[in-house]
Every structure is written in C-alpha cells, then in structure tokens.
Design an enzyme around this catalytic site. Sequence first.
Site, PDB file in Angstrom:
ATOM      1  N   TYR A 139       0.588  -1.126   0.143  1.00 13.83           N
ATOM      2  CA  TYR A 139       0.085  -0.068  -0.002  1.00 13.83           C
ATOM      3  C   TYR A 139       0.740   1.151  -0.009  1.00 13.83           C
ATOM      4  O   TYR A 139       0.819   2.191  -0.927  1.00 13.83           O
ATOM      5  CB  TYR A 139      -0.873   0.032   0.990  1.00 13.83           C
ATOM      6  CG  TYR A 139      -1.910   1.056   1.381  1.00 13.83           C
ATOM      7  CD1 TYR A 139      -3.035   1.041   0.390  1.00 13.83           C
ATOM      8  CD2 TYR A 139      -1.742   2.135   2.269  1.00 13.83           C
ATOM      9  CE1 TYR A 139      -3.784   2.087   0.624  1.00 13.83           C
ATOM     10  CE2 TYR A 139      -2.691   3.074   2.319  1.00 13.83           C
ATOM     11  CZ  TYR A 139      -3.740   3.200   1.547  1.00 13.83           C
ATOM     12  OH  TYR A 139      -4.705   4.071   1.668  1.00 13.83           O
ATOM     13  N   GLY A 142       3.118   1.537  -2.993  1.00 16.66           N
ATOM     14  CA  GLY A 142       2.329   1.591  -4.207  1.00 16.66           C
ATOM     15  C   GLY A 142       1.881   3.062  -4.338  1.00 16.66           C
ATOM     16  O   GLY A 142       1.895   3.672  -5.436  1.00 16.66           O
ATOM     17  N   VAL A 182     -12.019   2.826  13.538  1.00 13.73           N
ATOM     18  CA  VAL A 182     -13.337   3.342  13.886  1.00 13.73           C
ATOM     19  C   VAL A 182     -14.509   2.516  13.706  1.00 13.73           C
ATOM     20  O   VAL A 182     -15.290   2.384  14.645  1.00 13.73           O
ATOM     21  CB  VAL A 182     -13.490   4.845  13.020  1.00 13.73           C
ATOM     22  CG1 VAL A 182     -14.962   5.379  13.157  1.00 13.73           C
ATOM     23  CG2 VAL A 182     -12.450   6.176  13.499  1.00 13.73           C
ATOM     24  N   SER A 183     -14.507   2.010  12.792  1.00 15.20           N
ATOM     25  CA  SER A 183     -15.552   1.135  12.505  1.00 15.20           C
ATOM     26  C   SER A 183     -15.475  -0.338  13.262  1.00 15.20           C
ATOM     27  O   SER A 183     -16.608  -0.585  13.801  1.00 15.20           O
ATOM     28  CB  SER A 183     -15.591   0.457  10.860  1.00 15.20           C
ATOM     29  OG  SER A 183     -14.196   0.301  10.328  1.00 15.20           O
ATOM     30  N   PHE A 185     -14.372  -0.371  16.422  1.00 10.41           N
ATOM     31  CA  PHE A 185     -14.861   0.023  17.765  1.00 10.41           C
ATOM     32  C   PHE A 185     -16.259   0.410  17.828  1.00 10.41           C
ATOM     33  O   PHE A 185     -17.019  -0.108  18.756  1.00 10.41           O
ATOM     34  CB  PHE A 185     -14.118   1.416  18.184  1.00 10.41           C
ATOM     35  CG  PHE A 185     -12.584   1.181  18.606  1.00 10.41           C
ATOM     36  CD1 PHE A 185     -11.733  -0.179  18.495  1.00 10.41           C
ATOM     37  CD2 PHE A 185     -11.669   2.093  19.045  1.00 10.41           C
ATOM     38  CE1 PHE A 185     -10.703  -0.227  18.975  1.00 10.41           C
ATOM     39  CE2 PHE A 185     -10.545   1.857  19.527  1.00 10.41           C
ATOM     40  CZ  PHE A 185      -9.710   0.766  19.277  1.00 10.41           C
ATOM     41  N   GLN A 203      -0.757   4.738  20.891  1.00 11.72           N
ATOM     42  CA  GLN A 203      -0.298   5.281  19.571  1.00 11.72           C
ATOM     43  C   GLN A 203      -1.554   6.329  19.376  1.00 11.72           C
ATOM     44  O   GLN A 203      -2.766   6.133  19.622  1.00 11.72           O
ATOM     45  CB  GLN A 203      -0.313   4.115  18.418  1.00 11.72           C
ATOM     46  CG  GLN A 203      -1.465   3.507  18.122  1.00 11.72           C
ATOM     47  CD  GLN A 203      -1.882   2.176  18.913  1.00 11.72           C
ATOM     48  OE1 GLN A 203      -1.611   2.049  20.289  1.00 11.72           O
ATOM     49  NE2 GLN A 203      -2.439   1.122  18.319  1.00 11.72           N
ATOM     50  N   THR A 204      -1.172   7.247  18.326  1.00  7.28           N
ATOM     51  CA  THR A 204      -2.165   8.350  17.948  1.00  7.28           C
ATOM     52  C   THR A 204      -2.526   8.265  16.602  1.00  7.28           C
ATOM     53  O   THR A 204      -1.717   7.706  15.731  1.00  7.28           O
ATOM     54  CB  THR A 204      -1.583   9.500  18.365  1.00  7.28           C
ATOM     55  OG1 THR A 204      -0.238   9.907  17.604  1.00  7.28           O
ATOM     56  CG2 THR A 204      -1.073   9.614  19.842  1.00  7.28           C
TER      57      THR A 204
HETATM   58  P1  NAD Z   1     -12.723   2.028  -0.081  1.00  7.96           P
HETATM   59  O1  NAD Z   1     -11.986   0.429   0.057  1.00  7.96           O
HETATM   60  O2  NAD Z   1     -14.106   1.955   0.485  1.00  7.96           O
HETATM   61  O3  NAD Z   1     -12.759   2.296  -1.359  1.00  7.96           O
HETATM   62  C1  NAD Z   1     -12.000   2.007  -2.461  1.00  7.96           C
HETATM   63  C2  NAD Z   1     -12.635   1.548  -3.818  1.00  7.96           C
HETATM   64  O4  NAD Z   1     -11.877   1.340  -4.858  1.00  7.96           O
HETATM   65  C3  NAD Z   1     -13.541   0.604  -3.461  1.00  7.96           C
HETATM   66  O5  NAD Z   1     -14.939   1.002  -4.000  1.00  7.96           O
HETATM   67  C4  NAD Z   1     -12.876  -0.713  -4.444  1.00  7.96           C
HETATM   68  O6  NAD Z   1     -13.910  -1.559  -4.921  1.00  7.96           O
HETATM   69  C5  NAD Z   1     -12.314   0.275  -5.643  1.00  7.96           C
HETATM   70  N1  NAD Z   1     -11.319  -0.538  -6.173  1.00  7.96           N
HETATM   71  C6  NAD Z   1     -10.191  -1.142  -5.520  1.00  7.96           C
HETATM   72  N2  NAD Z   1      -9.399  -1.896  -6.521  1.00  7.96           N
HETATM   73  C7  NAD Z   1      -9.806  -1.354  -7.537  1.00  7.96           C
HETATM   74  C8  NAD Z   1      -9.604  -1.638  -8.997  1.00  7.96           C
HETATM   75  N3  NAD Z   1      -8.496  -2.316  -9.234  1.00  7.96           N
HETATM   76  N4  NAD Z   1     -10.231  -1.161  -9.915  1.00  7.96           N
HETATM   77  C9  NAD Z   1     -11.348  -0.398  -9.711  1.00  7.96           C
HETATM   78  N5  NAD Z   1     -11.726  -0.287  -8.540  1.00  7.96           N
HETATM   79  C10 NAD Z   1     -11.293  -0.510  -7.376  1.00  7.96           C
HETATM   80  O7  NAD Z   1     -11.629   3.074   0.696  1.00  7.96           O
HETATM   81  P2  NAD Z   1     -11.650   4.499   0.848  1.00  7.96           P
HETATM   82  O8  NAD Z   1     -11.589   4.649   2.309  1.00  7.96           O
HETATM   83  O9  NAD Z   1     -13.123   5.065   0.098  1.00  7.96           O
HETATM   84  O10 NAD Z   1     -10.571   5.066   0.190  1.00  7.96           O
HETATM   85  C11 NAD Z   1     -10.498   5.848  -1.001  1.00  7.96           C
HETATM   86  C12 NAD Z   1      -9.194   6.158  -1.454  1.00  7.96           C
HETATM   87  O11 NAD Z   1      -8.529   7.116  -0.568  1.00  7.96           O
HETATM   88  C13 NAD Z   1      -8.067   5.026  -1.623  1.00  7.96           C
HETATM   89  O12 NAD Z   1      -7.256   5.368  -2.784  1.00  7.96           O
HETATM   90  C14 NAD Z   1      -7.386   5.330  -0.432  1.00  7.96           C
HETATM   91  O13 NAD Z   1      -6.034   4.827  -0.391  1.00  7.96           O
HETATM   92  C15 NAD Z   1      -7.417   6.605   0.017  1.00  7.96           C
HETATM   93  N6  NAD Z   1      -7.166   7.015   1.570  1.00  7.96           N
HETATM   94  C16 NAD Z   1      -8.385   6.795   2.274  1.00  7.96           C
HETATM   95  C17 NAD Z   1      -8.051   7.120   3.434  1.00  7.96           C
HETATM   96  C18 NAD Z   1      -9.289   6.778   4.784  1.00  7.96           C
HETATM   97  O14 NAD Z   1      -9.283   7.087   5.811  1.00  7.96           O
HETATM   98  N7  NAD Z   1     -10.298   6.221   4.253  1.00  7.96           N
HETATM   99  C19 NAD Z   1      -6.753   7.611   3.987  1.00  7.96           C
HETATM  100  C20 NAD Z   1      -5.882   7.756   3.010  1.00  7.96           C
HETATM  101  C21 NAD Z   1      -6.030   7.306   1.772  1.00  7.96           C
HETATM  102  N1  UDP Z   2      -6.498  -0.429  15.942  1.00  5.15           N
HETATM  103  C1  UDP Z   2      -6.730  -1.003  17.105  1.00  5.15           C
HETATM  104  N2  UDP Z   2      -7.878  -1.690  17.273  1.00  5.15           N
HETATM  105  C2  UDP Z   2      -8.563  -2.225  16.047  1.00  5.15           C
HETATM  106  C3  UDP Z   2      -8.157  -1.681  14.966  1.00  5.15           C
HETATM  107  C4  UDP Z   2      -7.078  -0.668  14.797  1.00  5.15           C
HETATM  108  O1  UDP Z   2      -6.101  -0.699  18.076  1.00  5.15           O
HETATM  109  O2  UDP Z   2      -9.458  -3.048  16.366  1.00  5.15           O
HETATM  110  C5  UDP Z   2      -5.140   0.415  15.845  1.00  5.15           C
HETATM  111  C6  UDP Z   2      -4.281   0.266  14.844  1.00  5.15           C
HETATM  112  O3  UDP Z   2      -3.390  -0.779  15.392  1.00  5.15           O
HETATM  113  C7  UDP Z   2      -3.617   1.562  14.580  1.00  5.15           C
HETATM  114  C8  UDP Z   2      -4.767   2.361  14.571  1.00  5.15           C
HETATM  115  O4  UDP Z   2      -6.006   1.907  15.504  1.00  5.15           O
HETATM  116  O5  UDP Z   2      -2.628   1.843  15.585  1.00  5.15           O
HETATM  117  C9  UDP Z   2      -5.319   2.856  13.473  1.00  5.15           C
HETATM  118  O6  UDP Z   2      -5.845   1.721  12.641  1.00  5.15           O
HETATM  119  P1  UDP Z   2      -6.456   1.826  11.066  1.00  5.15           P
HETATM  120  O7  UDP Z   2      -6.275   0.327  10.712  1.00  5.15           O
HETATM  121  O8  UDP Z   2      -7.774   2.172  11.333  1.00  5.15           O
HETATM  122  O9  UDP Z   2      -5.622   2.861  10.532  1.00  5.15           O
HETATM  123  P2  UDP Z   2      -4.052   3.058  10.002  1.00  5.15           P
HETATM  124  O10 UDP Z   2      -3.289   2.202  10.948  1.00  5.15           O
HETATM  125  O11 UDP Z   2      -3.923   2.516   8.715  1.00  5.15           O
HETATM  126  O12 UDP Z   2      -3.761   4.521  10.318  1.00  5.15           O
END
Ligand code: NAD
Ligand code: UDP
Length: 306
Positions: A139, A142, A182-183, A185, A203-204
């Site tokens: 991730y 990429g 978040v989801s 919890f 961790q924050t």
């Molecule tokens: P999500 O998984 O809900 O949405 C991603 C979408 O991309 C999904 O609908 C999935 O089916 C589609 N997808 C995956 N691979 C694909 C492919 N090869 N071709 C076409 N569609 C494809 O995630 P999200 O939280 O909505 O994230 C959206 C974007 O924002 C992502 O690029 C993610 O990396 C970026 N992002 C999200 C967060 C966050 O906190 N939600 C944080 C940082 C970056």
């Molecule tokens: N985390 C946790 N319990 C859970 C899911 C995640 O303590 O059930 C922690 C995880 O280890 C990380 C933080 O919450 O330190 C945020 O995790 P998340 O996967 O939401 O996002 P990211 O690590 O990509 O910021």
Amino acid sequence: MTGGAGFLGSHLCERLLEDNHEVLCLDNYFTGNKNNILHLIGNPRFELMRHDVTFPLYVEVDEIYNLACPASPIHYQHDPVQTTKTSVHGAINMLGLAKRVGAKILQASTSEVYGDPSVHPQPETYWGNVNPIGVRSCYDEGKRCAETLFFDYHRQHQLRIKVMRIFNTYGPRMHPQDGRVVSNFIVQALKNDPITIYGDGTQTRSFCYVDDLIEGMIRLMNSSDQITGPMNIGNPTEFTIKQLAELVIKITGSNSEIALLELPSDDPKQRRPDISLAEQALDWEPSIQLREGIARTIEYFKGTIT
Ligand code: NAD
Ligand code: UDP
C-alpha cells in the site's frame, strides 16, 4: 471517478452530483458496494461502470478523481500484489487517459507515504520513514510510486495534477468489516463485544470526518493549476487509540470491556497532519469535531447492524 462505490468515493459522487456535475463512477467492487451508490442510480447525470483500473480505459472526461485502491490494512493485505498493481498500473492508466483527453487529475494519496514518521506533525516536505519490504509496503510503496508517476507526467507531459495526502477519515458507509479502528470500535461497542485495542493504545491518530475531507478534495481539484500538491488533508486534532475507545463506549453507552491485543507489525506510533498548506492555499480546515462525527457514524452503523 475511480473507486466511486467505496466509502469516500460514494460521498464524492453524491457531492459532485449536488454541484450539478456529470459523474462517471467506475469500480471493480473489490471493497466497494453498489449499496453505497444505490440512491444515485437513476439520476440521469450519474453513470456506473464496472472496470478494473489495472486495465486501460477509453472514455471522454474533463476531470479524473483517482480513488480506486483498497484502503484498510485487512483489505490491502488480502492480495498485496493486486494492491500494488492497482496503485501503480491504475495511476499509469488514469494518467494516460488524462494525457489523451487533456483532463485534470487528482490522486487520492495517503498519510501512509510518511510511514512510521520521525517528524511530528507531518508536513508535506517530510519524505517519510517507510519499510519497503513489510506487510504494509504494498500500500505505502504503491501510493509513493503513484505520486512519482503523477509528478513525472506533470514535468514530462505538463499534465494538470493534484496530489492529495489523505489522513485517517471516518464516517457513514465505512465498510463494517474493514478492520479500521473507527468501524471496529463502533461495531464492537454496539454489539457489547470487547473493544480490541492493538498494543497499549498509546499510539495516536488524527481522525477527519468524511464531509470535511470531501470539501477539501473538491477545493483542491478546483484550485489553480499551479497548485499540484502534495497536500495534506486531514484533521490535526490528535487522539490516542485508547481515548477513541473510551469516547465510543461513552457515546454508545456500551457495556463493552477493553481487550488489549498484539500490535500489528509496522503500525505507525503517531500521526497528525500539518495542514498549514491547505489552510493557506485552499482556505480549508476541518469543522466537525470527533465527538460529533463519531455520534453521526454511530447512528449510521446502528442502521446496518441486525
Ligand atoms: P474503499 O476501499 O471504501 O474504496 C476504494 C474503492 O476502490 C472501492 O470501491 C473498491 O472496490 C475500488 N477498487 C479497488 N481496487 C480497484 C481496482 N483495481 N479497479 C477499480 N476499483 C477498485 O476505501 P476509501 O476509504 O473510500 O478510500 C478511497 C481512496 O482514498 C483510496 O485510494 C485510499 O487509499 C485513499 N485513502 C483513504 C483514507 C481513509 O482514511 N479512508 C486515508 C488515506 C487514503
Ligand atoms: N487499531 C486498534 N484496534 C482495532 C483496529 C485498529 O487498536 O480494532 C489500531 C491500529 O493498530 C492502529 C490504529 O488503530 O494503531 C489505526 O488503525 P487503522 O487500521 O484504522 O488505520 P491506520 O493504521 O492505517 O492508520
């Protein structure tokens, strides 16, 4: 828009339609779901297309929002090779499309490009501390490579690019099983199941409500061509994971206990965006506090849990 049936994508589709745009929503439904956009189907300005961004696409558009990529660790580690391909081949295909039709293109990049940061809070000038061979690398690397491609297309082909570094975002339509904190919890609290804190919970993270994030994304897309990013968009108020657990328990009134589990490898210890650039360039800052955003998200999840 690629990834339009996902969590963020569905909110962006909705907002762009409200603003009277025509939206072509593309998704392969790996983590996204038609239910997220069901209410938009039937709108004559909304078109849905099943497509995998690792394959070329030939359409005519003015703007491209490239969101396709699984975003939660469980989902992106499920098929790590496909995750890297989605970010890298997906970027190449969408940049190629932007070049052919002269479209402006926005990349949904991530705070994960900073890895486990040694600079805190993270400004855009920080180059990051990313493990190139770990379980999160498909991730992180990429997305880093996608940023490289965006800036090379900009320098080499004068493409109009916008690179947005999104920090942890939450809200309605998050996938209930995506394993994000978040989801997890909220679902655990609503079921009175143990709240799973990984590590000791010190961790924050800094959590941004989805509506604030989408506003920042649209402002970035609409900004002048000189503004390319990379630009942090997120909420700079930082919480420990333990504080988040306590807040969720309090608002839901749950009987859940806290369970401390092993910390996954390469889990960043701290994360908080420096958003001075977005404040100054877009006149943007988040307005929804965690308590309110979590309450709204809890209401959404109540409707999904049977
Ligand atoms: P999500 O998984 O809900 O949405 C991603 C979408 O991309 C999904 O609908 C999935 O089916 C589609 N997808 C995956 N691979 C694909 C492919 N090869 N071709 C076409 N569609 C494809 O995630 P999200 O939280 O909505 O994230 C959206 C974007 O924002 C992502 O690029 C993610 O990396 C970026 N992002 C999200 C967060 C966050 O906190 N939600 C944080 C940082 C970056
Ligand atoms: N985390 C946790 N319990 C859970 C899911 C995640 O303590 O059930 C922690 C995880 O280890 C990380 C933080 O919450 O330190 C945020 O995790 P998340 O996967 O939401 O996002 P990211 O690590 O990509 O910021």
